[in-house]
Design a protein around this motif. Structure first.
Motif, PDB file in Angstrom:
ATOM      1  N   LEU A 512      27.986  63.526 -19.768  1.00 55.19           N
ATOM      2  CA  LEU A 512      28.424  62.637 -18.679  1.00 55.19           C
ATOM      3  C   LEU A 512      28.929  63.473 -17.510  1.00 55.19           C
ATOM      4  N   PRO A 513      28.855  62.925 -16.304  1.00 55.37           N
ATOM      5  CA  PRO A 513      29.411  63.605 -15.138  1.00 55.37           C
ATOM      6  C   PRO A 513      30.904  63.282 -14.988  1.00 55.37           C
ATOM      7  N   ILE A 514      31.620  64.177 -14.313  1.00 59.19           N
ATOM      8  CA  ILE A 514      33.041  63.983 -14.011  1.00 59.19           C
ATOM      9  C   ILE A 514      33.230  64.326 -12.538  1.00 59.19           C
ATOM     10  N   VAL A 515      33.695  63.352 -11.768  1.00 56.21           N
ATOM     11  CA  VAL A 515      33.835  63.535 -10.325  1.00 56.21           C
ATOM     12  C   VAL A 515      35.271  63.205  -9.943  1.00 56.21           C
ATOM     13  N   SER A 516      35.880  64.072  -9.142  1.00 57.99           N
ATOM     14  CA  SER A 516      37.251  63.815  -8.690  1.00 57.99           C
ATOM     15  C   SER A 516      37.405  64.253  -7.239  1.00 57.99           C
ATOM     16  N   LEU A 517      38.391  63.651  -6.568  1.00 53.84           N
ATOM     17  CA  LEU A 517      38.727  64.004  -5.194  1.00 53.84           C
ATOM     18  C   LEU A 517      40.247  64.008  -5.081  1.00 53.84           C
ATOM     19  N   ASP A 518      40.809  65.162  -4.805  1.00 56.50           N
ATOM     20  CA  ASP A 518      42.258  65.323  -4.684  1.00 56.50           C
ATOM     21  C   ASP A 518      42.579  65.605  -3.219  1.00 56.50           C
ATOM     22  N   SER A 519      43.561  64.881  -2.674  1.00 57.83           N
ATOM     23  CA  SER A 519      43.888  65.055  -1.255  1.00 57.83           C
ATOM     24  C   SER A 519      45.375  64.829  -1.053  1.00 57.83           C
ATOM     25  N   GLY A 520      45.916  65.438  -0.007  1.00 56.35           N
ATOM     26  CA  GLY A 520      47.330  65.275   0.264  1.00 56.35           C
ATOM     27  C   GLY A 520      47.713  65.709   1.651  1.00 56.35           C
ATOM     28  N   LEU A 521      48.884  65.270   2.078  1.00 55.94           N
ATOM     29  CA  LEU A 521      49.472  65.624   3.365  1.00 55.94           C
ATOM     30  C   LEU A 521      50.871  66.168   3.134  1.00 55.94           C
ATOM     31  N   VAL A 522      51.350  66.992   4.083  1.00 54.69           N
ATOM     32  CA  VAL A 522      52.706  67.532   4.016  1.00 54.69           C
ATOM     33  C   VAL A 522      53.352  67.347   5.381  1.00 54.69           C
ATOM     34  N   PHE A 523      54.394  66.501   5.420  1.00 57.26           N
ATOM     35  CA  PHE A 523      55.189  66.314   6.633  1.00 57.26           C
ATOM     36  C   PHE A 523      56.561  66.955   6.404  1.00 57.26           C
ATOM     37  N   ASP A 524      57.172  67.455   7.462  1.00 57.91           N
ATOM     38  CA  ASP A 524      58.523  67.999   7.320  1.00 57.91           C
ATOM     39  C   ASP A 524      59.321  67.711   8.581  1.00 57.91           C
ATOM     40  N   ARG A 525      60.636  67.714   8.383  1.00 58.71           N
ATOM     41  CA  ARG A 525      61.555  67.493   9.496  1.00 58.71           C
ATOM     42  C   ARG A 525      62.890  68.151   9.160  1.00 58.71           C
ATOM     43  N   GLN A 526      63.676  68.408  10.164  1.00 55.78           N
ATOM     44  CA  GLN A 526      65.027  68.922   9.995  1.00 55.78           C
ATOM     45  C   GLN A 526      65.997  67.753   9.867  1.00 55.78           C
ATOM     46  N   THR A 527      66.874  67.855   8.883  1.00 52.00           N
ATOM     47  CA  THR A 527      67.849  66.793   8.665  1.00 52.00           C
ATOM     48  C   THR A 527      69.140  67.399   8.135  1.00 52.00           C
ATOM     49  N   SER A 528      70.173  66.608   8.083  1.00 47.91           N
ATOM     50  CA  SER A 528      71.463  67.061   7.569  1.00 47.91           C
ATOM     51  C   SER A 528      71.911  66.117   6.469  1.00 47.91           C
ATOM     52  N   LEU A 529      72.619  66.673   5.515  1.00 47.75           N
ATOM     53  CA  LEU A 529      73.126  65.914   4.378  1.00 47.75           C
ATOM     54  C   LEU A 529      74.454  66.516   3.961  1.00 47.75           C
ATOM     55  N   PHE A 530      75.504  65.716   3.975  1.00 47.88           N
ATOM     56  CA  PHE A 530      76.851  66.168   3.634  1.00 47.88           C
ATOM     57  C   PHE A 530      77.261  67.370   4.478  1.00 47.88           C
ATOM     58  N   GLY A 531      76.865  67.343   5.747  1.00 46.33           N
ATOM     59  CA  GLY A 531      77.255  68.411   6.656  1.00 46.33           C
ATOM     60  C   GLY A 531      76.414  69.655   6.570  1.00 46.33           C
ATOM     61  N   GLN A 532      75.378  69.672   5.736  1.00 40.80           N
ATOM     62  CA  GLN A 532      74.510  70.835   5.587  1.00 40.80           C
ATOM     63  C   GLN A 532      73.142  70.536   6.192  1.00 40.80           C
ATOM     64  N   GLN A 533      72.520  71.582   6.775  1.00 43.55           N
ATOM     65  CA  GLN A 533      71.202  71.455   7.366  1.00 43.55           C
ATOM     66  C   GLN A 533      70.123  71.717   6.311  1.00 43.55           C
ATOM     67  N   TYR A 534      69.102  70.858   6.287  1.00 38.07           N
ATOM     68  CA  TYR A 534      68.005  70.995   5.335  1.00 38.07           C
ATOM     69  C   TYR A 534      66.684  70.737   6.039  1.00 38.07           C
ATOM     70  N   THR A 535      65.626  71.259   5.432  1.00 36.34           N
ATOM     71  CA  THR A 535      64.269  70.878   5.801  1.00 36.34           C
ATOM     72  C   THR A 535      63.777  69.893   4.761  1.00 36.34           C
ATOM     73  N   GLN A 536      63.456  68.675   5.200  1.00 29.75           N
ATOM     74  CA  GLN A 536      62.956  67.657   4.289  1.00 29.75           C
ATOM     75  C   GLN A 536      61.451  67.546   4.435  1.00 29.75           C
ATOM     76  N   THR A 537      60.763  67.490   3.287  1.00 29.69           N
ATOM     77  CA  THR A 537      59.318  67.290   3.296  1.00 29.69           C
ATOM     78  C   THR A 537      58.991  65.917   2.739  1.00 29.69           C
ATOM     79  N   LEU A 538      57.863  65.389   3.165  1.00 32.59           N
ATOM     80  CA  LEU A 538      57.307  64.146   2.627  1.00 32.59           C
ATOM     81  C   LEU A 538      55.843  64.427   2.332  1.00 32.59           C
ATOM     82  N   GLU A 539      55.451  64.302   1.063  1.00 32.97           N
ATOM     83  CA  GLU A 539      54.140  64.773   0.631  1.00 32.97           C
ATOM     84  C   GLU A 539      53.394  63.666  -0.105  1.00 32.97           C
ATOM     85  N   PRO A 540      52.660  62.827   0.592  1.00 34.71           N
ATOM     86  CA  PRO A 540      51.820  61.825  -0.081  1.00 34.71           C
ATOM     87  C   PRO A 540      50.568  62.491  -0.670  1.00 34.71           C
ATOM     88  N   ARG A 541      50.109  61.950  -1.787  1.00 37.97           N
ATOM     89  CA  ARG A 541      48.944  62.540  -2.467  1.00 37.97           C
ATOM     90  C   ARG A 541      48.119  61.433  -3.099  1.00 37.97           C
TER      91      ARG A 541
END
Length: 806
Positions: A512-541
């Motif tokens: 039998l054949p096996i076919v797949s397609l994997d895809s994704g995006l990576v978004f990022d932004r600067q944000t703060s949490l509890f007074g600390q600076q972080y880089t937050q990513t959002l990665e849909p797949r």
């Protein structure tokens, strides 16, 4: 804890308690820090290196000069410098130094009230408050006489000595310096404890130390602990530095409910630089004498280990519920591991394990196996690799060592088993690969045969800085050739008289054949949490998988089972392990991941959520397989699944502080509206080696238990140890462990008491759980030998993240 163990624990603590406090002028840090080397979140940590921060300060003789070289090869070309309050010489050759006399030459320094020195012969004689430093050694005496060139001499009178390359020190009536490296001390003592504060020491009529070999020997030896003699030996050898040397390792003392009291005295033979032997005779009060031997070797092309445990006559009666009667039988356990480099890119790897019977590890346990196991696997493989390929051919043979279950539970032997994998780039973005396997499966009382599984594929990888698309297409071909008599079996064993075998022909195939397609995006932004600076990513797949249906009910089940669903399984092309089943699929996985990274790039928080959408029923199932995602075995439901979606699968981790980390996994079944999986693990490191682990494990219908473990440092020397595992389903304490650990400059010990449900019986639903108890005691006199690591191996297994002392 039983009263007899409380008494033993109290006696051990009283005997081996903390050393005497520092005397005036010898301060000690109130809590010396160790160099901990296990990252937060690690569950297997290396042993801590020796730490002398807990030793007394100024622990060398007070005249030690750290700026003096220790290389004796500098003497022939070095000048001799002499000084004193007064210096006289009758012939400009023999010098008489009076008052604070000082003689320095390369690694040698001699200080005394009076020194006579012959410049031609380099003979010297010193009297009164003599302090001598040479060849990595310090000597303090009333009188010293010798030759500087040859390194020979004698010393006597209130003699004290110390080895600079180790912590060895002691006193003697006199010493003969035979040459630069060898010395003989008469009526002497030796210890690695702080000078003047010997918790333990050996006293001997003669101690000979060879600094070149790193070896000391003593005759007519008495061992003292806190001034009390406790053992005599006519001859004793010990190391004087970190080189491997023959000698006794730390003794073993333990007690288990199955074997009684266990006493061991392991001895290490340093046979050659590239091979050694450890012999450990152990006395089991219920079972007799067991001789354990471990031989290790290393050559230019090969490394290996051969371990054997043998009891010529087991005296314990048969345990109720087990399948083996071993009373009055000889019993053994053998392990052979080797790696041999044959030629470029090819090696031979073997791992042979064999026991005399299936109850050996249940009755004895073993240092050769540091985890609870129900199967002994023996493997031998010829392995090769190239730039874009790997290959292996060999065999796997298994032995059942669960004394409560017969051999029907065993997996198939693979005789032989060959694998060839390749992944060759065709262009910058396109790869061609193959995953191929050929195996002959053998298991008495079951269908047997050969299987070839060939899986070529093409995979592309298109990506940018914030996206990726990875299409992949493959074709899987699997062929079977069953042995004669196949029609007398089903997938799990012989068929009943009125049952029909699912195997209707000896030769079968699936493609039998096996076919797949994997895809994704990576978004990022600067944000703060509890007074600390972080880089937050959002990665849909998104992951799409298509596999057409093939009826596989007539194929055997040689090595195939359903994989446990987890986050990574959402992106797998098959939910089955092994090649006997390939699922059909018309699925789309949607997942989302977010991360918080601090300024250093360290991931402080991550969370991922995913689910599979089914556009077609799952028609390929195992016989007697339930439709639950947890894969329980139930004999009533064999219908295909018709769910529109899989479990929601969540995984996350949190480490906002450097010493705290939490990980969690959760699965919710929208089809049954029930929680299938819930796992939470927490680890906290604190202080000087402090550790707290807590975990909760839930898997619907299979497991529901809490576990906690801790290492609590009371001081820089004392640590409390403990762990608990509680089964909510069984309302039973699966395991409880408690102990204490002590470490100092020259002695360390561990005392551990453990109560646990034996894994072999616990895994058998048809027998009552059998509880075992064990008590273990280990003491190490540093500088006389090493630990056998029996207690440490158990603590590593029961307290994840534990770090023992050397």
């Amino acid at each position: 804890m039983p009263p007899r163990r409380l008494l033993a624990l109290a006696a051990a603590l009283a005997l081996l308690g903390a050393e005497s406090g520092p005397v005036s002028g010898q301060s000690q840090p109130p809590h010396a820090k160790r160099n901990l080397s296990c990252p937060l979140g690690s569950y297997l940590c290396p042993t801590l290196p020796p730490s002398y921060a807990i030793c007394r300060t100024h622990s060398t003789l007070d005249f030690f000069d750290p700026g003096l070289p220790q290389d004796t090869r500098l003497r022939p070309t070095a000048e001799t410098h002499v000084s004193g309050r007064s210096l006289t010489s009758l012939n400009q050759t023999i010098y008489h130094l009076q008052g604070e006399a000082n003689l320095v030459r390369a690694d040698q320094r001699l200080q005394a009230d009076t020194v006579d020195y012959d410049g031609d012969s380099s003979d010297y004689e010193a009297r009164g408050n003599v302090r001598m430093q040479q060849a990595g050694e310090l000597i303090a005496a009333d009188h010293v006489k010798g030759n500087s060139d040859r390194g020979t001499g004698t010393a006597d009178g209130h003699l004290r000595y110390q080895m600079l390359l180790s912590r060895g020190n002691g006193t003697a009536d006199s010493v003969s310096m035979l040459d630069i490296n060898r010395s003989s001390y008469l009526m002497s003592s030796y210890s690695t404890c702080d000078i003047g504060h010997h918790v333990w020491e050996i006293r001997s009529k003669q101690i000979r130390i060879d600094k070149q070999r790193g070896r000391g020997t003593a005759r007519d030896v008495k061992f003292y602990y806190r001034g009390v003699p406790w053992m005599y030996l006519p001859y004793f050898g010990f190391p004087t530095d970190n080189r491997r040397e023959s000698g006794f390792l730390s003794p073993e003392l333990s007690h288990t409910s199955r074997s009684g009291y266990v006493i061991g005295a392991p001895y290490y033979f340093n046979l050659a630089p590239n091979y050694d032997l450890t012999v450990n005779p152990r006395i089991y009060t219920r079972r007799g004498v067991v001789l354990e031997e471990t031989f290790r070797y290393k050559t230019r092309r090969s490394t290996g280990l051969l371990g054997v445990e043998y009891n010529p006559h087991d005296g314990a009666p048969k345990d109720s519920g087990t399948l083996y009667n071993t009373e009055d039988h000889a019993r053994y356990l053998m392990k052979f591991v080797s790696h041999t480099r044959l030629w470029d890119n090819w090696s031979l790897d073997t791992n042979i394990n064999r026991a005399s019977d299936g109850a050996f590890l249940y009755d004895y346990g073993s240092d050769l196996y540091t985890s609870a196991i129900g199967t002994l696997a023996s493997t031998a493989y010829l392995n090769g690799h190239g730039k874009w390929w790997t290959s292996s051919i060999g065999a796997d043979v298994y032995q059942n060592i669960n004394p409560f279950l017969n051999n029907s539970v065993m997996q198939y032997n693979r005789l032989p088993h060959a694998v060839f994998n390749m992944d060759r780039p065709l262009t910058r973005w396109l790869d061609f690969g193959m995953d191929d396997e050929a195996t002959a499966f053998r298991k008495p009382g079951n269908v047997e045969g050969q299987r070839e599984d060939i899986y070529p594929w093409l995979a592309a990888d298109f990506r940018g800085s914030a996206w990726f698309v990875k299409p992949r297409v493959g074709y899987r071909y699997t062929a079977y050739q069953l042995q004669p008599g196949y029609n007398h079996y089903n997938a799990y064993g012989p068929i009943a008289p009125d049952e029909q075998s699912p195997f209707n022909q000896a030769t079968m195939q699936r493609s039998l054949p096996i076919v797949s397609l994997d895809s994704g995006l990576v978004f990022d932004r600067q944000t703060s949490l509890f007074g600390q600076q972080y880089t937050q990513t959002l990665e849909p797949r998104l992951f799409y998988l298509y596999v057409p249906y093939r009826n596989q009910n007539n194929l055997p089940l040689f090595d195939t089972g359903i994989d446990t669903l987890d986050y990574q399984q959402l992106f797998s092309t098959n939910q089955y392990s092994g090649a006997d089943r390939q699922m059909n699929a018309n699925n789309l996985t949607a997942a989302l991941t977010t991360r918080f990274l601090d300024d250093s790039g360290t991931e402080r928080f991550s969370a991922s959520l995913g689910q599979i959408q089914y556009f077609a029923p799952q028609r390929v199932i195992l016989p007697y397989e339930t439709n639950s995602q947890v894969g329980r075995i139930i004999q009533t439901n064999t219908e295909p699944t018709n769910w529109a979606r899989s479990n929601y699968v969540f995984q996350g981790s949190l480490s906002l502080a450097d010493n705290w980390r939490v990980t969690t996994t959760y699965q919710y079944d929208p089809n049954t509206h029930q929680t299938d999986v819930g796992i939470m693990q927490l680890q906290h490191r604190f202080g000087d080696g402090g550790l707290v682990d807590f975990s909760y494990l839930y898997r619907r219908g299979l497991l529901n238990q809490y576990s906690t473990a801790a290492v609590y440092p009371l001081t820089d020397r004392w640590r409390l140890l403990g762990s608990l595992t509680w089964s909510v389903v069984d309302h039973e304490l699966i395991e409880a462990l408690g102990g204490v650990e002590y470490d100092s400059c020259c002695v360390s010990f561990r005392v551990v008491d453990r109560s646990y449900v034996n894994t072999s019986s616990f895994s058998n639903m048809y027998t009552n759980n059998k509880r075992d108890n064990s008590f273990m005691f280990e003491v190490v006199f540093k500088g006389l030998g090493s630990s056998s690591n029996q207690v440490e191996s158990m603590l590593r297994r029961d307290i994840l993240g534990y770090q023992g002392y050397q």
